[in-house]
Design a protein around this motif. Structure first.
Motif, mmCIF file in Angstrom:
data_model
loop_
_atom_site.group_PDB
_atom_site.id
_atom_site.type_symbol
_atom_site.label_atom_id
_atom_site.label_comp_id
_atom_site.label_asym_id
_atom_site.label_seq_id
_atom_site.Cartn_x
_atom_site.Cartn_y
_atom_site.Cartn_z
ATOM 1 N N LEU A 1 -63.459 -0.511 52.887
ATOM 2 C CA LEU A 1 -62.339 -0.395 51.958
ATOM 3 C C LEU A 1 -62.731 0.621 50.890
ATOM 4 O O LEU A 1 -63.756 0.448 50.213
ATOM 5 C CB LEU A 1 -62.026 -1.744 51.309
ATOM 6 N N TRP A 2 -61.954 1.659 50.789
ATOM 7 C CA TRP A 2 -62.149 2.683 49.776
ATOM 8 C C TRP A 2 -61.065 2.423 48.751
ATOM 9 O O TRP A 2 -59.881 2.591 49.041
ATOM 10 C CB TRP A 2 -61.994 4.063 50.424
ATOM 11 N N SER A 3 -61.457 1.960 47.575
ATOM 12 C CA SER A 3 -60.419 1.531 46.642
ATOM 13 C C SER A 3 -60.609 2.125 45.261
ATOM 14 O O SER A 3 -61.727 2.253 44.768
ATOM 15 C CB SER A 3 -60.376 0.004 46.550
ATOM 16 N N THR A 4 -59.498 2.459 44.664
ATOM 17 C CA THR A 4 -59.484 2.886 43.276
ATOM 18 C C THR A 4 -59.284 1.640 42.430
ATOM 19 O O THR A 4 -58.378 0.846 42.686
ATOM 20 C CB THR A 4 -58.324 3.873 43.030
ATOM 21 N N TYR A 5 -60.162 1.458 41.448
ATOM 22 C CA TYR A 5 -60.054 0.287 40.572
ATOM 23 C C TYR A 5 -59.760 0.720 39.147
ATOM 24 O O TYR A 5 -60.045 1.860 38.754
ATOM 25 C CB TYR A 5 -61.329 -0.560 40.615
ATOM 26 N N GLU A 6 -59.185 -0.201 38.416
ATOM 27 C CA GLU A 6 -58.985 -0.028 36.985
ATOM 28 C C GLU A 6 -59.452 -1.302 36.300
ATOM 29 O O GLU A 6 -59.250 -2.394 36.831
ATOM 30 C CB GLU A 6 -57.505 0.203 36.657
ATOM 31 N N THR A 7 -60.085 -1.150 35.138
ATOM 32 C CA THR A 7 -60.452 -2.314 34.335
ATOM 33 C C THR A 7 -59.697 -2.245 33.014
ATOM 34 O O THR A 7 -59.384 -1.161 32.509
ATOM 35 C CB THR A 7 -61.970 -2.400 34.065
ATOM 36 N N ARG A 8 -59.403 -3.448 32.499
ATOM 37 C CA ARG A 8 -58.632 -3.589 31.266
ATOM 38 C C ARG A 8 -59.226 -4.711 30.427
ATOM 39 O O ARG A 8 -59.856 -5.606 30.968
ATOM 40 C CB ARG A 8 -57.182 -3.968 31.585
ATOM 41 N N SER A 9 -58.920 -4.694 29.154
ATOM 42 C CA SER A 9 -59.356 -5.800 28.295
ATOM 43 C C SER A 9 -58.318 -6.920 28.254
ATOM 44 O O SER A 9 -58.629 -8.028 27.826
ATOM 45 C CB SER A 9 -59.666 -5.298 26.885
ATOM 46 N N THR A 10 -57.104 -6.645 28.716
ATOM 47 C CA THR A 10 -56.070 -7.673 28.852
ATOM 48 C C THR A 10 -55.441 -7.509 30.237
ATOM 49 O O THR A 10 -55.449 -6.398 30.786
ATOM 50 C CB THR A 10 -54.971 -7.539 27.777
ATOM 51 N N PRO A 11 -54.880 -8.574 30.800
ATOM 52 C CA PRO A 11 -54.358 -8.479 32.166
ATOM 53 C C PRO A 11 -53.350 -7.355 32.386
ATOM 54 O O PRO A 11 -53.346 -6.721 33.429
ATOM 55 C CB PRO A 11 -53.713 -9.838 32.410
#
Length: 177
Positions: A124-134
């Motif tokens: 799986l080649w995936s682009t991720y994003e992280t956040r401090s709130t959902p």
């Protein structure tokens, strides 16, 4: 003597139900919430995002269940001069590193996934994003390279290698949703 043995045996047989009824109940254990099913790769991605997200020091029982025993998590650190250094972690090593952030919260979501499967093996080649709130603005994004194995019932991860986006190495347009 035989008569005494018979009387004792009868007394023991008669008292056993009374003694058993007075025995304390065995202690109950607190059930750990079950990890969501991962019979499909979409379920594995969702379960992984859910297991990663939340307070840094949360219970990671489900996170552990998503991985094979000898799995590795490998972030690539990119130095100012552009050199990349992998940091190879076990599942517990990753959990320990994240737990050092205490109750700090972050949320990760795969926003675009390209999947290739052969038999019981998946990449799986995936682009991720992280956040401090959902639902907040993405703080960090990058690419995960995830390898998974299907045992006939569920998919489990054997490795995740990832690189966060940098000012000089942005996520290419073709990997964005």
């Amino acid at each position: 003597m035989n008569r005494i043995a018979v009387v004792l045996a009868l007394a023991a047989a008669a008292l056993t139900p009374v003694i058993s009824a007075q025995a304390p109940e065995p202690p109950t254990t607190t059930a750990v919430p079950a990890c969501p099913p991962t019979s499909t790769l979409d379920e594995l991605i969702k379960a992984t995002d859910d297991a990663v997200s939340g307070p840094a020091n949360k219970d990671r029982t489900c996170f552990r269940q998503l991985f094979l025993p000898d799995a590795r998590l490998i972030p690539l650190r990119i130095a100012a001069d552009g050199t990349a250094t992998p940091r190879v972690l076990t599942v517990d090593g990753w959990i320990d590193a994240v737990a050092k952030r205490g109750s700090a919260v972050f949320y990760e979501r795969q926003v675009k996934v390209k999947t290739e499967v052969y038999g019981h093996l998946a990449h799986l080649w995936s682009t991720y994003e992280t956040r401090s709130t959902p639902d907040g603005k993405a703080d960090v994004r990058g690419i995960n390279s995830m390898q998974a194995v299907f045992d006939g019932k569920r998919w489990q991860l054997i490795e995740i290698v990832w690189q966060a986006e940098t000012p000089t190495e942005q996520v290419p347009e073709k990997y964005l949703p």
